[in-house]
Design a protein around this motif. Sequence first.
Motif, short mmCIF file in Angstrom:
data_model
loop_
_atom_site.label_atom_id
_atom_site.label_comp_id
_atom_site.label_asym_id
_atom_site.label_seq_id
_atom_site.Cartn_x
_atom_site.Cartn_y
_atom_site.Cartn_z
N ALA A 110 0.84 -1.21 0.00
CA ALA A 110 0.00 0.00 0.00
C ALA A 110 0.87 1.26 0.00
O ALA A 110 0.51 2.28 -0.59
CB ALA A 110 -0.93 -0.01 1.20
N ARG A 111 2.03 1.20 0.63
CA ARG A 111 2.94 2.36 0.66
C ARG A 111 3.71 2.51 -0.64
O ARG A 111 4.38 3.52 -0.86
CB ARG A 111 3.97 2.19 1.79
N GLY A 112 3.71 1.48 -1.48
CA GLY A 112 4.49 1.53 -2.71
C GLY A 112 5.93 1.11 -2.49
O GLY A 112 6.80 1.36 -3.32
N ASP A 113 6.20 0.47 -1.35
CA ASP A 113 7.56 -0.02 -1.08
C ASP A 113 7.70 -1.44 -1.59
O ASP A 113 6.72 -2.10 -1.92
CB ASP A 113 7.82 -0.03 0.44
N LEU A 114 8.94 -1.92 -1.63
CA LEU A 114 9.17 -3.29 -2.06
C LEU A 114 9.07 -4.24 -0.88
O LEU A 114 9.54 -3.96 0.22
CB LEU A 114 10.56 -3.43 -2.70
N VAL A 115 8.47 -5.38 -1.15
CA VAL A 115 8.39 -6.47 -0.19
C VAL A 115 9.82 -7.02 -0.03
O VAL A 115 10.59 -7.01 -0.99
CB VAL A 115 7.42 -7.55 -0.77
N PRO A 116 10.20 -7.49 1.18
CA PRO A 116 11.58 -7.98 1.36
C PRO A 116 11.97 -9.06 0.33
O PRO A 116 11.15 -9.92 -0.02
CB PRO A 116 11.56 -8.56 2.78
N ASP A 117 13.22 -8.98 -0.10
CA ASP A 117 13.71 -9.90 -1.15
C ASP A 117 13.42 -11.36 -0.82
O ASP A 117 12.93 -12.11 -1.68
CB ASP A 117 15.23 -9.73 -1.32
N GLU A 118 13.73 -11.77 0.43
CA GLU A 118 13.62 -13.21 0.74
C GLU A 118 12.18 -13.70 0.64
O GLU A 118 11.92 -14.84 0.25
CB GLU A 118 14.24 -13.55 2.12
N VAL A 119 11.23 -12.81 0.92
CA VAL A 119 9.80 -13.20 0.85
C VAL A 119 9.41 -13.46 -0.61
O VAL A 119 8.79 -14.48 -0.94
CB VAL A 119 8.91 -12.07 1.45
N VAL A 120 9.81 -12.52 -1.48
CA VAL A 120 9.42 -12.67 -2.89
C VAL A 120 10.17 -13.82 -3.55
O VAL A 120 9.60 -14.57 -4.34
CB VAL A 120 9.73 -11.37 -3.68
N VAL A 121 11.44 -13.96 -3.19
CA VAL A 121 12.24 -15.03 -3.81
C VAL A 121 11.63 -16.39 -3.47
O VAL A 121 11.47 -17.25 -4.34
CB VAL A 121 13.72 -14.95 -3.35
N GLU A 122 11.24 -16.58 -2.21
CA GLU A 122 10.66 -17.86 -1.81
C GLU A 122 9.35 -18.12 -2.54
O GLU A 122 9.08 -19.22 -3.02
CB GLU A 122 10.43 -17.87 -0.29
N MET A 123 8.54 -17.06 -2.66
CA MET A 123 7.24 -17.20 -3.34
C MET A 123 7.45 -17.58 -4.82
O MET A 123 6.77 -18.47 -5.35
CB MET A 123 6.49 -15.86 -3.22
N ILE A 124 8.39 -16.92 -5.47
CA ILE A 124 8.63 -17.19 -6.90
C ILE A 124 9.28 -18.57 -7.09
O ILE A 124 8.94 -19.30 -8.03
CB ILE A 124 9.52 -16.07 -7.52
N ALA A 125 10.19 -18.93 -6.18
CA ALA A 125 10.85 -20.24 -6.30
C ALA A 125 9.80 -21.35 -6.29
O ALA A 125 9.86 -22.30 -7.08
CB ALA A 125 11.84 -20.43 -5.16
N LYS A 126 8.79 -21.21 -5.42
CA LYS A 126 7.71 -22.21 -5.34
C LYS A 126 6.94 -22.26 -6.65
O LYS A 126 6.64 -23.32 -7.18
CB LYS A 126 6.73 -21.82 -4.23
N ARG A 127 6.65 -21.07 -7.19
CA ARG A 127 5.84 -21.01 -8.42
C ARG A 127 6.61 -21.61 -9.61
O ARG A 127 6.03 -22.29 -10.45
CB ARG A 127 5.45 -19.54 -8.68
N LEU A 128 7.92 -21.35 -9.64
CA LEU A 128 8.72 -21.85 -10.77
C LEU A 128 8.83 -23.37 -10.75
O LEU A 128 9.15 -23.98 -11.77
CB LEU A 128 10.14 -21.25 -10.76
#
Length: 191
Positions: free
Chosen positions: A54-72
Amino acid sequence: MRIVLLGPPGSGKGTQATRLADRLVVPHLSSGELLRTHIGTGDSLGELVKDTIARGDLVPDEVVVEMIAKRLADPDCVQGYILDGFPRTVVQARALDELLADRGQRLDAVLSLEVETAELLRRLTDRAARSGRDDDASRQVIQHRLDVFSERTRPLQAYYEAAGLLLRVDGIGATEQVTDRALAALRSVAR
Ligand code: AMP
């Protein structure tokens, strides 16, 4: 093909990713969309990231990396994919390189949608007005997201240029025209 689509907010990245995924018959993986789904279901990941987004900031790297790794790891990604909104930092780009290297894979291309800042501001402000959110808070978030892109994501252009993967695509013009340019750029590197 494994493709990353890079572009600032308002560059038409989501629209082009959908169209390219359709034409290339690969899944469209949008990190923003995945995060919004978590927020929608109200799970712990959604709770963790909703204020940041909501603030327009980036979500922490490790959170997004884990989410994408699962999806890939999903079976539909075997033939390739278009990544939209990931990676957004050099740390994420390195993590993606490692994920791919573990599977003996690499990216085929990184498309960078190029739209100048004045045009981005105009598009994002129009969009906010149409959604009924044309207030100071939304203008600040728009500016902040553009600043975050410049500081954290723009360095990926140099990162992927050095890797010989970057294809710059003019993002100004009709939607179909931009898709055609992107497809032509991809054809120029297809092996
Ligand atoms: P998007 O739909 O790609 O514009 O993403 C919406 C929001 O989700 C962004 O403004 C970020 O807050 C968050 N987000 C999406 N992808 C990432 C990412 N790769 N790294 C960090 N935050 C992200």
